[in-house]
Design a protein around this motif. Structure first.
Motif, PDB file in Angstrom:
ATOM      1  N   ASP A 176      38.171  14.201  42.198  1.00 46.32           N
ATOM      2  CA  ASP A 176      37.487  13.592  41.052  1.00 46.32           C
ATOM      3  C   ASP A 176      37.680  14.402  39.775  1.00 46.32           C
ATOM      4  O   ASP A 176      37.732  13.842  38.675  1.00 46.32           O
ATOM      5  N   ASP A 209      27.819  18.763  35.910  1.00 47.30           N
ATOM      6  CA  ASP A 209      27.422  17.453  36.420  1.00 47.30           C
ATOM      7  C   ASP A 209      28.188  17.101  37.689  1.00 47.30           C
ATOM      8  O   ASP A 209      27.611  16.577  38.656  1.00 47.30           O
ATOM      9  N   GLN A 210      29.482  17.375  37.680  1.00 44.76           N
ATOM     10  CA  GLN A 210      30.303  17.056  38.861  1.00 44.76           C
ATOM     11  C   GLN A 210      29.888  17.897  40.066  1.00 44.76           C
ATOM     12  O   GLN A 210      29.750  17.385  41.180  1.00 44.76           O
ATOM     13  N   LYS A 221      36.312  17.274  46.257  1.00 41.18           N
ATOM     14  CA  LYS A 221      36.163  16.405  45.080  1.00 41.18           C
ATOM     15  C   LYS A 221      36.366  17.155  43.764  1.00 41.18           C
ATOM     16  O   LYS A 221      36.724  16.548  42.761  1.00 41.18           O
ATOM     17  N   GLN A 247      26.976  19.468  40.587  1.00 39.68           N
ATOM     18  CA  GLN A 247      25.612  19.147  41.008  1.00 39.68           C
ATOM     19  C   GLN A 247      25.537  17.801  41.721  1.00 39.68           C
ATOM     20  O   GLN A 247      24.610  17.574  42.513  1.00 39.68           O
ATOM     21  N   GLY A 248      26.498  16.927  41.471  1.00 44.63           N
ATOM     22  CA  GLY A 248      26.476  15.604  42.069  1.00 44.63           C
ATOM     23  C   GLY A 248      27.191  15.496  43.396  1.00 44.63           C
ATOM     24  O   GLY A 248      27.250  14.405  43.984  1.00 44.63           O
ATOM     25  N   LEU A 249      27.726  16.598  43.899  1.00 51.33           N
ATOM     26  CA  LEU A 249      28.440  16.557  45.170  1.00 51.33           C
ATOM     27  C   LEU A 249      27.475  16.329  46.330  1.00 51.33           C
ATOM     28  O   LEU A 249      26.325  16.775  46.305  1.00 51.33           O
ATOM     29  N   ASP A 250      27.947  15.658  47.350  1.00 47.77           N
ATOM     30  CA  ASP A 250      27.138  15.477  48.561  1.00 47.77           C
ATOM     31  C   ASP A 250      26.951  16.796  49.296  1.00 47.77           C
ATOM     32  O   ASP A 250      25.957  16.993  49.998  1.00 47.77           O
ATOM     33  N   THR A 309      25.730  25.326  35.684  1.00 42.65           N
ATOM     34  CA  THR A 309      25.636  24.687  37.008  1.00 42.65           C
ATOM     35  C   THR A 309      24.426  25.158  37.799  1.00 42.65           C
ATOM     36  O   THR A 309      23.701  24.356  38.403  1.00 42.65           O
ATOM     37  N   GLU A 360      32.372  20.353  49.109  1.00 38.29           N
ATOM     38  CA  GLU A 360      33.306  19.428  48.478  1.00 38.29           C
ATOM     39  C   GLU A 360      33.911  20.034  47.208  1.00 38.29           C
ATOM     40  O   GLU A 360      34.707  19.394  46.530  1.00 38.29           O
TER      41      GLU A 360
END
Length: 797
Positions: free
Chosen positions: A516, A174-175, A489, A177-180, A600, A184
């Motif tokens: 993060d 989740d982390q 992140k 896949q959610g990166l801009d 992922t 990152e």
């Protein structure tokens, strides 16, 4: 250049327990807890190493950590054909017959450390908050035992809690896949990872879309790789283990084999017995190099030692370039006068740019050479005669050479010596880059590098049918800076202790806490699990000694998985654990990576991640398609002794742009040590390997029960009015900032004047993040300018 800043400056950065703690929501974190007073004991410096004391130390540690059976039985499997590759250093094993005890004290400790009978369960994390754990030493953290199940530190939580494997994989996915941007994310690799894990890791990272792949090479032998690639076209050493039996002259430069690579002492003993001379170049005398008691021989066990060192060149810290320039200068002066010193046939056929080197060494001033090296001209001439009169020359080196702001040039200068004498690509001669962790060389071979070459990416694109990123990523140093600046992140660490391995410890901790999510795959706790991102995962893995079973296609038959590693001399060999895992919850690091990648990436690329996770043969089949030299990998890795990878310079084939080896010009570094200042080098104690602390004794140096220690020349202590075991503060001076550690104990030690030695990683807070080699970007752990002052109210004994 460094600049002096008074210790009272408002820019003082301290990391001791009385300095402001770090806290990003998990509670205050201490980086270097203060040691208890009164424990330090100092004994005379040893003049002999290994022998019966090493054997007894190995077994005491093994039995104490793992118990009588689990502590001793794995030793019979270390570096054996049907056993496991030692998780310690990367010194090679004999090609043919091997001793039943093919390990050293450090290897035995590494295995016992992994075989620890103690367990960290969820009750431990319920009892200790992250903040409470940080008040204990790194040694205490390691001594709590093996990790047994995945743990998570959620945002603003004070304690780690259990988490299922599936939830952990989903959390990372989740982390990511959610990166801009994929850039990152950052994927760090320790040199203990196997080939299969390293290859899967780099395919995962590039499948995500980033080349942010720092590894421990960036902090140790990156300078070696850059130097050898520039001069030879190939970034690996050129000698074989058998070459030591044929050598006439062996240099050991910036290295302490007795502690860090004890099995190398056997090779040096064989060289001596065959008639070779051995030259030690180091600021500190090292016991194993002075007298070696071979524990494989009755005489050695009874205390009979071989004096390995014929000439000890006790250089000043960072005196390597002026020393080797002096040796080269003397050789050139003799060649100018009478000829016959430079191997003209080799040089004319196989090298370029000799004239530039000759002009440089002819112009060098003897006064500068002697003053900056700390070695008298008579001794330089003595060594030059040994070089002049011998053709088969090996130069061995390690981190004492590479971890300088001019580390690449240090290596290049003594490679010039090999080229000048034609001592490359023939029996008994060549470059011996002594690697640290057992597979640090293999990780790079497998593609773990932030600056991938086009052929690798092209092959990956063809085999896995995706477009890999082409831009360069972050190395270890630049990753820390990027994290500190908020550009990264998610930080995923395949083993290692990134926090304590990095310079400028407080800065590195702030960097990690600015992410993060931090994820670490490992076997035991370390301080990187405490200075974390807003959330953190600990994913426990199997050790080298432990059985890893896969299920065959029928869904019932189980068989042992095998993995593989590459040693310092380019031999790829299998490693198979056979002992009961510390917990039924553990997975092999390779399986963890593949399951993370599956969660992922899914089917984004042509990789059967779950197939890879269950059968490492499939990974090796993929390696054979992508990495040159690994054809028929699955067949050859199962052969006794494994197989050698191609090495052009070993055959006098230099894959440089011109097809020839390149001489280089390496200026003597500018003088940086001013009045009242010292050059500080970091060293490892006898009871540690890299950042892993096995115990609190440095037996050969005579320092016991303490690590917050400053080793100083007695004359310098007298000049500062310091007495033995007095508490001192040490400050480093760099670009307007003063970094400081407090309350370390000073001890007299036979080290050149205006030079100091302190332990790694305790001294890392003094090493500026911005002080790196201009070519390799390797931090200057071995050369930091410092001042020393008595701590308030301190007195010696």
């Amino acid at each position: 250049m460094s600049t002096t800043v008074p210790p009272s400056s408002s820019d003082v950065i301290a990391v001791q327990a009385d300095s402001p703690s770090l806290d990003n929501g998990h509670g205050p974190i201490e980086l270097i807890p203060t040691e208890e007073d009164g424990l330090l004991k100092q004994k005379p410096v040893k003049t002999r190493g290994t022998g019966l004391p090493a054997v007894l130390s190995s077994f005491r540690y093994a039995i104490g950590e793992a118990g009588p059976l689990r502590g001793t039985l794995p030793m019979l499997q270390i570096n054996q054909g049907d056993g496991f590759d030692c998780p310690g250093c990367a010194w090679p094993d004999p090609d043919k017959e091997r001793s039943a005890f093919e390990f050293c004290e450090n290897g035995a400790k590494a295995v016992a450390h992994e075989s620890d009978k103690r367990r960290i369960t969820r009750s431990f994390f319920e009892r200790y908050s992250v903040s409470e754990m940080s008040r204990h030493s790194d040694y205490w953290l390691e001594q709590q035992g093996r990790l047994t199940e995945p743990m998570v530190l959620r945002e603003n939580a004070t304690h780690y809690q259990p988490i299922s494997w599936d939830e952990a994989f989903g959390m990372v996915a989740d982390q990511l896949q959610g990166l801009d941007s994929p850039d990152e994310a950052c994927f760090y690799t320790s040199g203990k990872a196997t080939n299969e894990a390293a290859f899967a890791f780099q395919v995962f990272a590039r499948g995500l879309g980033t080349n942010n792949m720092p590894d421990c090479s960036n902090m140790c032998h990156e300078s070696s790789g850059r130097a050898m690639t520039r001069m030879f076209g190939h970034g690996k050493g050129t000698v074989l283990l058998e070459d030591f039996k044929k050598a006439e002259l062996v240099f050991v430069v910036g290295q302490n084999p007795g502690t860090n690579h004890p099995r190398q002492l056997t090779a040096l003993q064989q060289a001596k017995r065959a008639g070779a001379k051995v030259i030690l170049v180091n600021p500190l005398p090292e016991a194993g190099m002075m007298g070696f008691m071979n524990p494989q021989e009755v005489g050695g066990m009874l205390g009979k030692s071989t004096q390995l060192t014929d000439e000890f060149l006790q250089v000043k810290i960072n005196g390597d370039i002026p020393l080797f320039k002096g040796i080269l200068k003397q050789l050139v002066e003799w060649d100018d006068a009478q000829g016959g010193i430079i191997d003209r046939d080799f040089v004319e056929q196989h090298t370029i740019d000799l004239d530039d080197l000759l002009a440089d060494v002819r112009a060098a001033e003897w006064n500068d050479i002697v003053r900056r090296s700390g070695i008298g001209r008579d001794q330089i001439t003595t060594v030059a005669k040994l070089v002049r009169d011998r053709e088969r020359i090996i130069i061995c080196w390690c981190l004492g050479v590479t971890q300088h702001r001019n580390g690449t040039q240090n290596v290049q200068e003594f490679l010039n010596l090999l080229l000048l004498r034609g001592a490359i690509g023939k029996p008994g001669a060549g470059a011996c880059c002594v690697r640290g962790h057992s597979n640090v060389q293999g990780d790079r071979t497998m593609g773990v590098w932030e600056q991938p070459k086009k052929p690798l990416l092209d092959r990956m694109q063809e085999v896995f049918q995706f477009e890999p990123p082409r831009h360069h990523g972050f190395d270890s140093h630049s990753s820390a800076i990027a994290m500190h600046e908020g550009k990264l992140k998610v930080f995923v660490s395949l083993g290692g202790n990134f926090l304590m391995a990095m310079p400028d410890t407080r800065y590195a901790a702030e960097a990690l806490q600015n992410t993060d999510l931090t994820v670490r795959i490992g076997t035991k706790l370390n301080r990187a699990d405490l200075a974390t991102g807003r959330q953190s995962l600990i994913l426990p893995c199997l050790g080298r000694t432990e059985r890893d079973v896969r299920v065959d296609a029928d869904g019932k038959t189980e068989c042992l998985q095998l993995s593989s590693t590459e040693n310092s001399m380019g031999v790829v060999q299998r490693t198979t654990g056979r002992f009961e895992p510390a917990s039924a919850e553990l997975m092999n690091e390779t399986e963890i990576i593949c399951r993370l990648a599956h969660a992922t990436l899914g089917d984004r690329m042509k990789v059967d991640w779950l197939g890879w996770a269950n059968d490492y043969d499939q990974i090796r089949d993929a390696v054979a398609q992508v990495i040159p030299g690994f054809e028929d990998y699955n067949i050859r890795v199962r052969q006794d002794g494994g197989f050698y990878l191609p090495n052009g310079p070993r055959e006098r084939q230099f894959p440089t742009p011109t097809g020839k080896a390149v001489f280089t010009v390496n200026p003597i570094p500018p003088e940086e040590v001013g009045p009242g200042q010292f050059a500080m080098t970091t060293v490892r104690s006898h009871d540690q390997f890299n950042t892993t602390i096995y115990g609190l004794h440095d037996r050969y140096r005579g320092i016991y029960n303490a690590r917050q220690v400053v080793m100083m020349n007695q004359a310098d202590m007298d000049e500062l009015g310091l007495t033995a075991e007095q508490s001192v503060d040490v400050a480093s001076l760099f670009e307007g900032k003063t970094r400081q550690v407090r309350g370390f104990k000073v001890v007299p030690y036979p080290i050149p004047r205006q030079c100091l030695a302190m332990y790694f990683p305790e001294a890392n807070p003094l090493i500026p993040m911005g002080s790196t080699d201009e070519f390799s970007n390797c931090p200057s752990y071995k050369h930091t300018i410092v001042t020393v002052s008595a701590a308030n109210g301190s007195q010696g004994h």
